[in-house]
Design a protein around this motif. Structure first.
Motif, short mmCIF file in Angstrom:
data_model
loop_
_atom_site.label_atom_id
_atom_site.label_comp_id
_atom_site.label_asym_id
_atom_site.label_seq_id
_atom_site.Cartn_x
_atom_site.Cartn_y
_atom_site.Cartn_z
N ARG A 103 0.83 -1.20 0.00
CA ARG A 103 0.00 0.00 0.00
C ARG A 103 0.87 1.26 0.00
NH1 ARG A 103 -5.28 1.32 0.77
NH2 ARG A 103 -5.78 3.22 1.96
N LEU A 104 1.99 1.21 0.71
CA LEU A 104 2.89 2.35 0.76
C LEU A 104 3.47 2.67 -0.62
CD1 LEU A 104 4.03 4.29 2.97
CD2 LEU A 104 6.07 2.84 3.01
N SER A 105 3.70 1.63 -1.42
CA SER A 105 4.26 1.83 -2.75
C SER A 105 3.28 2.51 -3.70
CB SER A 105 4.70 0.49 -3.34
OG SER A 105 3.59 -0.34 -3.61
N LEU A 106 2.01 2.56 -3.31
CA LEU A 106 1.00 3.23 -4.13
C LEU A 106 0.58 4.56 -3.53
CD1 LEU A 106 -1.28 0.15 -4.95
CD2 LEU A 106 0.26 1.33 -6.54
N ARG A 107 1.34 5.03 -2.58
CA ARG A 107 0.97 6.25 -1.87
C ARG A 107 1.89 7.42 -2.20
NH1 ARG A 107 -0.90 5.03 4.42
NH2 ARG A 107 -3.09 5.50 4.03
N LEU A 108 1.34 8.61 -2.02
CA LEU A 108 2.10 9.85 -2.03
C LEU A 108 1.63 10.69 -0.85
CD1 LEU A 108 1.99 10.92 -5.80
CD2 LEU A 108 3.96 10.00 -4.58
N ALA A 109 2.55 11.44 -0.27
CA ALA A 109 2.19 12.42 0.75
C ALA A 109 2.39 13.80 0.13
CB ALA A 109 3.04 12.26 2.00
N GLY A 110 1.52 14.72 0.46
CA GLY A 110 1.62 16.05 -0.13
C GLY A 110 1.35 17.15 0.87
N LYS A 111 2.05 18.27 0.68
CA LYS A 111 1.86 19.43 1.55
C LYS A 111 1.66 20.67 0.68
CE LYS A 111 4.02 22.09 5.29
NZ LYS A 111 5.20 22.20 6.18
N LEU A 112 0.60 21.41 0.97
CA LEU A 112 0.36 22.67 0.29
C LEU A 112 1.12 23.77 1.01
CD1 LEU A 112 -3.45 22.28 -0.42
CD2 LEU A 112 -1.69 22.64 -2.16
N LEU A 113 2.03 24.43 0.30
CA LEU A 113 2.87 25.46 0.92
C LEU A 113 2.08 26.76 1.02
CD1 LEU A 113 6.43 24.99 -0.61
CD2 LEU A 113 5.46 24.02 1.46
N SER A 114 1.56 27.03 2.19
CA SER A 114 0.80 28.24 2.43
C SER A 114 0.87 28.56 3.92
CB SER A 114 -0.66 28.05 2.00
OG SER A 114 -1.43 29.20 2.31
N VAL A 115 0.90 29.85 4.23
CA VAL A 115 0.95 30.26 5.63
C VAL A 115 -0.41 30.13 6.31
CG1 VAL A 115 2.90 31.81 5.29
CG2 VAL A 115 0.57 32.67 4.94
N LYS A 116 -1.44 29.87 5.54
CA LYS A 116 -2.78 29.69 6.11
C LYS A 116 -3.36 28.36 5.64
CE LYS A 116 -4.64 32.48 2.32
NZ LYS A 116 -5.37 33.70 1.96
N ASP A 119 6.93 7.66 7.83
CA ASP A 119 6.67 8.58 8.93
C ASP A 119 6.56 10.01 8.39
OD1 ASP A 119 6.54 10.07 11.26
OD2 ASP A 119 8.06 8.89 12.31
N ILE A 120 5.38 10.61 8.52
CA ILE A 120 5.15 11.97 8.02
C ILE A 120 6.10 12.97 8.67
CG2 ILE A 120 3.47 13.85 7.88
CD1 ILE A 120 2.90 11.61 5.98
N ARG A 121 6.42 12.75 9.94
CA ARG A 121 7.27 13.70 10.67
C ARG A 121 8.69 13.74 10.12
NH1 ARG A 121 6.20 11.17 16.45
NH2 ARG A 121 6.55 9.36 15.11
N GLU A 122 9.09 12.72 9.38
CA GLU A 122 10.44 12.68 8.81
C GLU A 122 10.49 13.22 7.38
OE1 GLU A 122 11.78 8.67 9.14
OE2 GLU A 122 11.90 8.71 11.34
N MET A 123 9.34 13.60 6.84
CA MET A 123 9.30 14.12 5.48
C MET A 123 9.53 15.63 5.48
SD MET A 123 6.12 11.94 3.86
CE MET A 123 6.08 10.15 4.02
#
Length: 245
Positions: free
Chosen positions: A36-49, A116-120
């Motif tokens: 399942r991890l191999s089919l995943r992506l984590a994403g973060k929207l760069l915004s101050v809000k 681990d999201i905290r390590e990304m």
């Protein structure tokens, strides 16, 4: 460390021991999670809000246009998890970027290890960058790759498969560190005679960025850098919309 801090540390250690022994997961138990991890992506929207999550969840499937539906999970703040049913959909999303929503850049990470999201770090994005004002001598794929390496890790060169870069500029796909100011130009001594040639950069699909510090993720009014007394009032002299292709 004072006596109180030492006492608190010892208390924490004793509490941890009361929670039982440290156990290891058997490899067989991790197989499903790894697939399942191999089919995943984590994403973060760069915004101050915080962005409008409901709108983001609604719009993204129409933007990505994957063959099969994918799952979106809100993790925290502007961080999301995306789970695909096909590896080809995951690859097409990575290759089709950079993506943005409501003028905020979406930084995608491929989870590794235990995910681990905290390590990304969410600090790298691949942009197609146009290198302008390139002398004719330098309009080759090999030199284009060298110029791109001055910006970051080169992923691809747009040479039409011929080995030569034809047109008004060189187009290269480069991984950019979005925690640093955008590069505006390349300074190159082409002939080795000490004469400097400035090659201007233009970023395709560049979202809003700060015209003061040149970083993606905020605009001038949200910039934490205090302007100097000699800073020009017109920030376009330093960074600006002209960086967009």
């Amino acid at each position: 460390m004072n006596a109180e801090e030492v006492a608190n540390l010892c208390e924490a250690l004793s509490l941890k021991e009361n929670e039982g022994l440290l156990m290891s997961l058997h490899s067989g138990l991790k197989d499903g999670g790894s697939r399942r991890l191999s089919l995943r992506l984590a994403g973060k929207l760069l915004s101050v809000k915080h962005v409008n999550r409901e709108a983001f969840l609604s719009v993204l499937p129409r933007i990505w246009r994957t063959v099969k539906e994918f799952e979106i999970e809100i993790l925290e703040g502007n961080i999301f998890s995306f789970t695909f049913k096909e590896e080809s959909d995951r690859r097409s999303v990575l290759r089709g970027g950079p993506w943005s929503f409501d003028k905020a850049l979406l930084v995608l990470e491929e989870p590794t290890g235990k995910g681990d999201i905290r390590e990304m770090k969410f600090d790298k994005v691949a942009f197609w960058i146009q290198i302008h004002k390139v002398p004719l001598l330098c309009m080759t794929s090999e030199i284009g790759r060298f110029l791109g390496s001055m910006i970051g890790e080169v992923k691809e060169i747009d040479d039409g498969g011929s080995g030569d870069c034809v047109g008004k500029y060189i187009r290269v796909r480069v991984v950019v560190d979005v925690t640093k100011p955008l590069r505006r130009m390349l300074r190159v001594d082409v002939l080795g005679d000490g004469k400097e040639t400035n090659m201007l950069l233009r970023y395709e699909r560049l979202p809003d960025h700060c015209y003061r510090c040149g970083r993606i993720g905020h605009v001038v009014r949200d910039c934490s850098i205090v302007p100097s007394s000699v800073e020009p009032e017109d920030y376009n002299l330093m960074f600006g919309s002209w960086l967009r292709a």
